[in-house]
Motif scaffolding. Structure first.
Motif, PDB file in Angstrom:
ATOM      1  N   VAL A   7     -23.004 -20.209 -11.189  1.00  0.00           N
ATOM      2  CA  VAL A   7     -23.602 -19.220 -12.084  1.00  0.00           C
ATOM      3  C   VAL A   7     -22.701 -18.940 -13.290  1.00  0.00           C
ATOM      4  O   VAL A   7     -22.515 -17.800 -13.691  1.00  0.00           O
ATOM      5  CB  VAL A   7     -23.909 -17.905 -11.330  1.00  0.00           C
ATOM      6  CG1 VAL A   7     -24.787 -17.003 -12.158  1.00  0.00           C
ATOM      7  CG2 VAL A   7     -24.561 -18.167 -10.002  1.00  0.00           C
ATOM      8  N   GLY A   8     -22.097 -19.997 -13.853  1.00  0.00           N
ATOM      9  CA  GLY A   8     -21.315 -19.822 -15.065  1.00  0.00           C
ATOM     10  C   GLY A   8     -20.035 -19.037 -14.888  1.00  0.00           C
ATOM     11  O   GLY A   8     -19.458 -18.574 -15.852  1.00  0.00           O
ATOM     12  N   LYS A   9     -19.595 -18.867 -13.668  1.00  0.00           N
ATOM     13  CA  LYS A   9     -18.407 -18.050 -13.398  1.00  0.00           C
ATOM     14  C   LYS A   9     -17.193 -18.946 -13.179  1.00  0.00           C
ATOM     15  O   LYS A   9     -17.284 -20.012 -12.624  1.00  0.00           O
ATOM     16  CB  LYS A   9     -18.597 -17.204 -12.137  1.00  0.00           C
ATOM     17  CG  LYS A   9     -19.706 -16.223 -12.218  1.00  0.00           C
ATOM     18  CD  LYS A   9     -19.163 -14.918 -12.651  1.00  0.00           C
ATOM     19  CE  LYS A   9     -20.259 -13.875 -12.555  1.00  0.00           C
ATOM     20  NZ  LYS A   9     -19.960 -12.719 -13.276  1.00  0.00           N
ATOM     21  N   SER A  10     -16.061 -18.465 -13.628  1.00  0.00           N
ATOM     22  CA  SER A  10     -14.785 -19.052 -13.241  1.00  0.00           C
ATOM     23  C   SER A  10     -13.837 -17.900 -12.968  1.00  0.00           C
ATOM     24  O   SER A  10     -14.124 -16.756 -13.315  1.00  0.00           O
ATOM     25  CB  SER A  10     -14.236 -19.957 -14.353  1.00  0.00           C
ATOM     26  OG  SER A  10     -13.725 -19.183 -15.412  1.00  0.00           O
ATOM     27  N   LYS A  11     -12.731 -18.186 -12.347  1.00  0.00           N
ATOM     28  CA  LYS A  11     -11.798 -17.117 -12.008  1.00  0.00           C
ATOM     29  C   LYS A  11     -11.258 -16.425 -13.252  1.00  0.00           C
ATOM     30  O   LYS A  11     -10.829 -15.293 -13.185  1.00  0.00           O
ATOM     31  CB  LYS A  11     -10.650 -17.665 -11.160  1.00  0.00           C
ATOM     32  CG  LYS A  11     -11.083 -18.051  -9.772  1.00  0.00           C
ATOM     33  CD  LYS A  11      -9.926 -18.471  -8.923  1.00  0.00           C
ATOM     34  CE  LYS A  11     -10.433 -18.823  -7.542  1.00  0.00           C
ATOM     35  NZ  LYS A  11      -9.367 -19.149  -6.624  1.00  0.00           N
ATOM     36  N   GLU A  12     -11.281 -17.106 -14.386  1.00  0.00           N
ATOM     37  CA  GLU A  12     -10.751 -16.529 -15.614  1.00  0.00           C
ATOM     38  C   GLU A  12     -11.744 -15.591 -16.298  1.00  0.00           C
ATOM     39  O   GLU A  12     -11.378 -14.852 -17.195  1.00  0.00           O
ATOM     40  CB  GLU A  12     -10.351 -17.628 -16.613  1.00  0.00           C
ATOM     41  CG  GLU A  12      -9.187 -18.491 -16.136  1.00  0.00           C
ATOM     42  CD  GLU A  12      -9.635 -19.601 -15.193  1.00  0.00           C
ATOM     43  OE1 GLU A  12     -10.774 -20.080 -15.330  1.00  0.00           O
ATOM     44  OE2 GLU A  12      -8.842 -19.970 -14.314  1.00  0.00           O
ATOM     45  N   ASP A  13     -13.016 -15.668 -15.903  1.00  0.00           N
ATOM     46  CA  ASP A  13     -14.033 -14.830 -16.540  1.00  0.00           C
ATOM     47  C   ASP A  13     -13.777 -13.355 -16.280  1.00  0.00           C
ATOM     48  O   ASP A  13     -13.448 -12.953 -15.175  1.00  0.00           O
ATOM     49  CB  ASP A  13     -15.430 -15.171 -16.017  1.00  0.00           C
ATOM     50  CG  ASP A  13     -16.015 -16.396 -16.686  1.00  0.00           C
ATOM     51  OD1 ASP A  13     -17.032 -16.878 -16.179  1.00  0.00           O
ATOM     52  OD2 ASP A  13     -15.456 -16.867 -17.690  1.00  0.00           O
ATOM     53  N   ALA A  14     -13.966 -12.558 -17.319  1.00  0.00           N
ATOM     54  CA  ALA A  14     -13.855 -11.110 -17.173  1.00  0.00           C
ATOM     55  C   ALA A  14     -15.222 -10.572 -16.767  1.00  0.00           C
ATOM     56  O   ALA A  14     -16.232 -11.242 -16.904  1.00  0.00           O
ATOM     57  CB  ALA A  14     -13.417 -10.493 -18.486  1.00  0.00           C
ATOM     58  N   SER A  15     -15.225  -9.371 -16.272  1.00  0.00           N
ATOM     59  CA  SER A  15     -16.475  -8.738 -15.896  1.00  0.00           C
ATOM     60  C   SER A  15     -16.439  -7.294 -16.368  1.00  0.00           C
ATOM     61  O   SER A  15     -15.403  -6.790 -16.794  1.00  0.00           O
ATOM     62  CB  SER A  15     -16.666  -8.807 -14.393  1.00  0.00           C
ATOM     63  OG  SER A  15     -17.936  -8.306 -14.054  1.00  0.00           O
ATOM     64  N   LEU A  16     -17.565  -6.641 -16.289  1.00  0.00           N
ATOM     65  CA  LEU A  16     -17.670  -5.224 -16.618  1.00  0.00           C
ATOM     66  C   LEU A  16     -18.010  -4.479 -15.340  1.00  0.00           C
ATOM     67  O   LEU A  16     -18.667  -5.031 -14.457  1.00  0.00           O
ATOM     68  CB  LEU A  16     -18.778  -5.008 -17.662  1.00  0.00           C
ATOM     69  CG  LEU A  16     -18.520  -5.651 -19.020  1.00  0.00           C
ATOM     70  CD1 LEU A  16     -19.774  -5.592 -19.882  1.00  0.00           C
ATOM     71  CD2 LEU A  16     -17.368  -4.978 -19.723  1.00  0.00           C
ATOM     72  N   PRO A  17     -17.586  -3.222 -15.236  1.00  0.00           N
ATOM     73  CA  PRO A  17     -17.892  -2.458 -14.013  1.00  0.00           C
ATOM     74  C   PRO A  17     -19.397  -2.327 -13.819  1.00  0.00           C
ATOM     75  O   PRO A  17     -20.092  -1.763 -14.653  1.00  0.00           O
ATOM     76  CB  PRO A  17     -17.255  -1.097 -14.268  1.00  0.00           C
ATOM     77  CG  PRO A  17     -16.365  -1.264 -15.443  1.00  0.00           C
ATOM     78  CD  PRO A  17     -16.828  -2.465 -16.190  1.00  0.00           C
ATOM     79  N   LYS A  18     -19.877  -2.861 -12.715  1.00  0.00           N
ATOM     80  CA  LYS A  18     -21.313  -2.926 -12.469  1.00  0.00           C
ATOM     81  C   LYS A  18     -21.945  -1.538 -12.401  1.00  0.00           C
ATOM     82  O   LYS A  18     -23.010  -1.303 -12.977  1.00  0.00           O
ATOM     83  CB  LYS A  18     -21.587  -3.694 -11.182  1.00  0.00           C
ATOM     84  CG  LYS A  18     -23.027  -4.060 -11.002  1.00  0.00           C
ATOM     85  CD  LYS A  18     -23.181  -5.044  -9.868  1.00  0.00           C
ATOM     86  CE  LYS A  18     -24.604  -5.565  -9.848  1.00  0.00           C
ATOM     87  NZ  LYS A  18     -24.763  -6.660  -8.919  1.00  0.00           N
ATOM     88  N   ALA A  19     -21.293  -0.588 -11.729  1.00  0.00           N
ATOM     89  CA  ALA A  19     -21.854   0.761 -11.600  1.00  0.00           C
ATOM     90  C   ALA A  19     -21.976   1.435 -12.970  1.00  0.00           C
ATOM     91  O   ALA A  19     -22.995   2.061 -13.276  1.00  0.00           O
ATOM     92  CB  ALA A  19     -21.000   1.609 -10.673  1.00  0.00           C
TER      93      ALA A  19
END
Length: 158
Positions: A7-19
């Motif tokens: 799903v286009g993810k790698s360990k280097e990808d940042a994320s935003l807080p889901k909540a």
């Protein structure tokens, strides 16, 4: 399997807080509108991708000016280059508001010499800040949020 195949993810990808993102999404929609979890996830991924795009372009603008630190001006120029010029005025206003609020916070910390907020004061301040952000996102129009009697500290009017 390539790590990017998931799903286009790698360990280097940042994320935003889901909540937090879910709360923002729900606050921007009418109360009777529901958003499927897949749609929420897609919106969050779009936000991450947008941030990556603007960050990358801001870095390019910064490098072209032989600077080593991305400044707000670089971000505004990146928005222009990427075709988001119509948002620059609103983004700049939000940036100015952030500077003002940060300056106020820094001053109050100096003057309070480490005084702490109570949990109730912190919650009230958080709600005030959410309301300001909602008003900015709605073009200056404040959208009333439902009152929660258990958290409402005001005395009833006679």
């Amino acid at each position: 399997m390539d790590p990017m195949d998931i799903v286009g993810k790698s360990k280097e990808d940042a994320s935003l807080p889901k909540a937090t993102m879910t709360k923002i999404i729900k606050e921007m929609l009418p109360p009777d509108v529901r958003v499927a979890r897949d749609a929420q996830d897609l919106l969050i991924e779009c936000c991450v991708e947008f941030i990556n795009l603007v960050s990358s372009e801001s870095n390019d603008v910064c490098n072209k000016e032989d600077k080593r630190t991305i400044a707000p001006e670089h971000v505004l120029k990146a928005l222009q280059v990427l075709g988001f010029g119509e948002y620059i005025e609103e983004v700049y206003a939000a940036y100015e508001q952030h500077k003002y609020e940060t300056m106020d916070t820094q001053r109050s910390v100096k003057w309070n010499s480490g005084a702490q907020m109570t949990e109730e004061e912190a919650a009230a301040e958080q709600q005030r800040m959410f309301a300001e952000a909602r008003a900015r996102m709605n073009g200056g129009v404040s959208v009333p949020q439902p009152e929660h009697p258990e958290t409402d500290q005001r005395s009833p009017q006679s």
